[in-house]
Design a protein around this motif. Sequence first.
Motif: not given
Length: 524
Positions: A217-227, A241-246
Amino acid sequence: MGTLGFWRLAQADPEWVAAVDPDGTEHRAGDLLARANRLVHALRGLGLKAGDGICGLVPNGSDGLVLYLAALQAGWYYTPINWHLTGPEIGYIVADSEARAFFVHERYAEEGMRGAAESGIPAERVFTFGRVEGAVDGAGEGARSVAELTEGQPDTAPADRTAGATMHYTSGTTGKPKGVRRPLSGLDPDEAAGLMTFLLTLFGITPGKENVHLVTSPNYHTAVTQFGGTALQMGHTLVYMDKWDAEETLRLCERYRVTNSHMVPTHFKRLLALPADVRSKYDLSSLRWMIHAAAPCPVPVKWAMLEWWGDCIYEYYAATEGGGTIATPEGWRSHPGTVGTAWPISELLIVDENLEPVPTGTPGTIYMKMLGVRFEYKGDPAKTAANRLRDHFTVGDIGYLDEDGYLFLCDRKADMIISGGTNIYPAEIENELMVHPKIADVAVFGIPDEEWGEQIKAVVEPAAGVVPSPELADELIESLRGRLSRMKWPKSVDFIAEMPREPNGKLLKRKLRDPYWKGHERAI
């Protein structure tokens, strides 16, 4: 536990591939370290000092990672900005965060430069990754490339290193977004990195270069940056990943032997929708800690994922402000639907309308606190105070604790439907509808009703190849028979081509709900 902290790890093994960009470009730790060091020297030359802030409007990948690593060793606050925002929204964050430098990627140059102009930041403090063709209303004039900024700067570690922090902005669903700002620790960056790893160790995640973290997911989200950031500090390679795809997710898991990631239930639903032959053709034996959060996960979806991936799926509930719960695979299996028990350094408090604790099993507003963590909403002491109850805080979620201390979520207080005086939680209805094979995504909320106050509306994104029709609406409602009481059935179903969700999985329910409430006093 071994050596922790990116800077130590990079010095010890500069050839370690620490990050892989979405296009497959690999970045050695030594190169990333050198780029971060040069950036610190350059910005200090412009007068930046500990406690100052920088903003980045950059896609997932090494450019944003360098900004993050520079800030974390120079004592700066780093604010990654949502690249879906418009110029004025970007400008608000740059100004509100009091950024002393703003970095814009060429992909987002148009709105980024509009934001720079809106914010009033001097043009000589705006820097670009890549080529920014032309100026937008003059806003691009004077901006320099990052390469030009750092040219000639030394690769060596800067003096007086001190730990910085990220300052993320809340989503702003009830007004202007606010930066969640914590006091800086004053610690050595490597020591601070060791403390950061506490959260991941709650899931049993171990340090070591045999581990790979997939950034979905985009790195501007708290959890994404944190994890992601913490995984890097533990020696894990980050695969972006740039755009998520299954299917691409499965391919990357096999290609890089991914061991851990951070996902959302929407990802699970779409992974499960892949054809059986696609799901079975990838080797997922490396997966060990696949963590999800951000939105409720329907119980049948979680069971299906556990059956497919095994006991590597962990869940948690938390907020940017701090504190939370964790559900291990074993804990969830014994308490299906739970978001877990409180972290060892966190505490839960469930209260009623009078802010008094409620009995076990009774829904109320969830308050949390985390040992040693204080925060403020930057520039908004009133909001900071309003969300606090003594030393606990809330983000407005409703839930209850069972007799074993497991937390179950009901819904956001703002999303609760009051129909005929009865409290109805949309998440419960959404979870039941979401498992229907003809539904790709669903949102339930209250709309005006003269007799009952509110009636239940469902908005459905049909699964691929499914044609919306009145008959389909009837079928979906009827599917709730025997599973939900009739008072919880939607009175009507509307269809939508694509649900408005943030890339981290959070539903933008206001976008769906507000048009129905236009002109009505109860609009929220």
